[in-house]
Write a protein that holds these residues in place. Sequence first.
Motif, PDB file in Angstrom:
ATOM      1  N   PHE A  74       0.849  -1.183   0.000  1.00 43.64           N
ATOM      2  CA  PHE A  74       0.000   0.000   0.000  1.00 43.64           C
ATOM      3  C   PHE A  74       0.885   1.234   0.000  1.00 43.64           C
ATOM      4  N   GLN A  75       0.360   2.333  -0.525  1.00 46.61           N
ATOM      5  CA  GLN A  75       1.121   3.581  -0.554  1.00 46.61           C
ATOM      6  C   GLN A  75       0.174   4.761  -0.425  1.00 46.61           C
ATOM      7  N   ASP A  76       0.670   5.811   0.224  1.00 41.56           N
ATOM      8  CA  ASP A  76      -0.054   7.073   0.273  1.00 41.56           C
ATOM      9  C   ASP A  76       0.972   8.194   0.206  1.00 41.56           C
ATOM     10  N   ASP A  77       0.558   9.334  -0.324  1.00 40.29           N
ATOM     11  CA  ASP A  77       1.419  10.509  -0.487  1.00 40.29           C
ATOM     12  C   ASP A  77       0.692  11.733   0.061  1.00 40.29           C
ATOM     13  N   ASP A  78       1.471  12.710   0.542  1.00 38.31           N
ATOM     14  CA  ASP A  78       0.877  13.963   0.991  1.00 38.31           C
ATOM     15  C   ASP A  78       1.882  15.090   0.790  1.00 38.31           C
ATOM     16  N   PRO A  79       1.484  16.160   0.088  1.00 42.18           N
ATOM     17  CA  PRO A  79       2.399  17.289  -0.129  1.00 42.18           C
ATOM     18  C   PRO A  79       2.391  18.251   1.051  1.00 42.18           C
ATOM     19  N   SER A  80       3.448  19.051   1.121  1.00 39.40           N
ATOM     20  CA  SER A  80       3.502  20.146   2.071  1.00 39.40           C
ATOM     21  C   SER A  80       4.255  21.297   1.409  1.00 39.40           C
ATOM     22  N   HIS A  81       3.773  22.507   1.633  1.00 39.71           N
ATOM     23  CA  HIS A  81       4.342  23.707   1.009  1.00 39.71           C
ATOM     24  C   HIS A  81       4.786  24.700   2.078  1.00 39.71           C
ATOM     25  N   HIS A  82       5.747  25.521   1.713  1.00 33.68           N
ATOM     26  CA  HIS A  82       6.076  26.683   2.549  1.00 33.68           C
ATOM     27  C   HIS A  82       6.754  27.739   1.683  1.00 33.68           C
ATOM     28  N   SER A  83       6.631  28.976   2.128  1.00 29.73           N
ATOM     29  CA  SER A  83       7.251  30.102   1.439  1.00 29.73           C
ATOM     30  C   SER A  83       8.570  30.416   2.124  1.00 29.73           C
ATOM     31  N   VAL A  84       9.526  30.842   1.330  1.00 32.03           N
ATOM     32  CA  VAL A  84      10.827  31.206   1.872  1.00 32.03           C
ATOM     33  C   VAL A  84      10.956  32.719   1.776  1.00 32.03           C
ATOM     34  N   GLU A  85      11.214  33.338   2.911  1.00 31.52           N
ATOM     35  CA  GLU A  85      11.383  34.793   2.960  1.00 31.52           C
ATOM     36  C   GLU A  85      12.869  35.121   3.031  1.00 31.52           C
ATOM     37  N   ALA A  86      13.200  36.253   2.467  1.00 26.70           N
ATOM     38  CA  ALA A  86      14.583  36.733   2.607  1.00 26.70           C
ATOM     39  C   ALA A  86      14.820  37.035   4.070  1.00 26.70           C
ATOM     40  N   PRO A  87      16.032  36.806   4.551  1.00 26.06           N
ATOM     41  CA  PRO A  87      16.293  37.104   5.955  1.00 26.06           C
ATOM     42  C   PRO A  87      16.090  38.583   6.235  1.00 26.06           C
ATOM     43  N   ALA A  88      15.606  38.854   7.409  1.00 31.50           N
ATOM     44  CA  ALA A  88      15.373  40.247   7.806  1.00 31.50           C
ATOM     45  C   ALA A  88      16.715  40.967   7.912  1.00 31.50           C
ATOM     46  N   THR A  89      16.730  42.156   7.401  1.00 34.62           N
ATOM     47  CA  THR A  89      17.951  42.959   7.518  1.00 34.62           C
ATOM     48  C   THR A  89      17.649  44.135   8.440  1.00 34.62           C
ATOM     49  N   THR A  90      18.613  44.459   9.215  1.00 30.62           N
ATOM     50  CA  THR A  90      18.428  45.597  10.117  1.00 30.62           C
ATOM     51  C   THR A  90      19.441  46.661   9.731  1.00 30.62           C
ATOM     52  N   ALA A  91      18.975  47.856   9.713  1.00 27.67           N
ATOM     53  CA  ALA A  91      19.871  48.976   9.388  1.00 27.67           C
ATOM     54  C   ALA A  91      20.783  49.223  10.570  1.00 27.67           C
ATOM     55  N   PRO A  92      22.022  49.597  10.288  1.00 27.94           N
ATOM     56  CA  PRO A  92      22.916  49.879  11.416  1.00 27.94           C
ATOM     57  C   PRO A  92      22.397  51.074  12.196  1.00 27.94           C
ATOM     58  N   PRO A  93      22.630  51.078  13.487  1.00 30.90           N
ATOM     59  CA  PRO A  93      22.128  52.202  14.280  1.00 30.90           C
ATOM     60  C   PRO A  93      22.810  53.499  13.833  1.00 30.90           C
ATOM     61  N   THR A  94      22.031  54.526  13.845  1.00 24.76           N
ATOM     62  CA  THR A  94      22.584  55.834  13.463  1.00 24.76           C
ATOM     63  C   THR A  94      22.884  56.622  14.711  1.00 24.76           C
ATOM     64  N   THR A  95      23.913  57.411  14.609  1.00 25.80           N
ATOM     65  CA  THR A  95      24.299  58.272  15.736  1.00 25.80           C
ATOM     66  C   THR A  95      23.754  59.665  15.449  1.00 25.80           C
ATOM     67  N   PRO A  96      22.971  60.204  16.376  1.00 20.37           N
ATOM     68  CA  PRO A  96      22.431  61.529  16.114  1.00 20.37           C
ATOM     69  C   PRO A  96      23.548  62.563  16.040  1.00 20.37           C
ATOM     70  N   ALA A  97      23.333  63.507  15.173  1.00 21.00           N
ATOM     71  CA  ALA A  97      24.321  64.590  15.024  1.00 21.00           C
ATOM     72  C   ALA A  97      24.332  65.434  16.289  1.00 21.00           C
ATOM     73  N   PRO A  98      25.500  65.922  16.695  1.00 25.34           N
ATOM     74  CA  PRO A  98      25.556  66.760  17.892  1.00 25.34           C
ATOM     75  C   PRO A  98      24.783  68.050  17.684  1.00 25.34           C
ATOM     76  N   THR A  99      24.156  68.506  18.698  1.00 26.61           N
ATOM     77  CA  THR A  99      23.378  69.743  18.612  1.00 26.61           C
ATOM     78  C   THR A  99      23.993  70.796  19.522  1.00 26.61           C
ATOM     79  N   GLY A 100      23.698  72.022  19.247  1.00 27.30           N
ATOM     80  CA  GLY A 100      24.105  73.131  20.091  1.00 27.30           C
ATOM     81  C   GLY A 100      25.534  73.593  19.868  1.00 27.30           C
ATOM     82  N   TRP A 101      26.140  73.364  18.858  1.00 24.00           N
ATOM     83  CA  TRP A 101      27.509  73.839  18.627  1.00 24.00           C
ATOM     84  C   TRP A 101      27.486  75.139  17.975  1.00 24.00           C
TER      85      TRP A 101
END
Length: 191
Positions: A164-191
């Motif tokens: 006897f035999q039986d089959d069953d499919p399964s699917h999934h989507s592949v997402e690009a890995p999440a990218t994070t922007a490098p933290p930004t340093t605020p410009a100095p104020t009051g100069w």
Amino acid sequence: MSLPPMAPPPSPSRSIGLRPSRPTFLVGLLAAVLGTVLGGAVPAAAQGEQPVTIEKATNGVDADAGPGPSVAAGQPVTWTWTVTASGSTTLYDLVVTDSSSVIPSCDVNGDGQPDGTNIHPGPIEPGQSFTCTSSGAEDHDPAAGPFAAVGTVRASDFAAAETFQDDDPSHHSVEAPATTAPPTTPAPTGW
């Protein structure tokens, strides 16, 4: 005292159609005895039943149709294959495979843990199930689109007279890995 002469054995042409030959009779008798011992078992195929079923899931989702669950590239993914003796036949020599490169590991001992093999020797009684699993990191190219693979189970009855035999499919989507922007340093104020 003398015995009367025995009648000559029937010729082959005379016995055809009149009574079964000795081998045919013995095979029929053996089948009748085995049928009685096995409870009058009728082959599963003759009953029109599906003796074994398999259900494949990706990350716990039964995704017979796409796109299925989303998995980010490089993230863990787990597949499960649940095999059930769904008919009235006790199953033996069950082999679980997948159309992808993944190799299922089945719980053969019944302790809920995979045993490192995709072969279950049985018996699996009608209504009983066992589960196979495999895990890994998603390695498909997100640009290739949704991924699909088919799980398959093959099994036989006690005498290996039917398979006897039986089959069953399964699917999934592949997402690009999440990218994070490098933290930004605020410009100095009051100069």
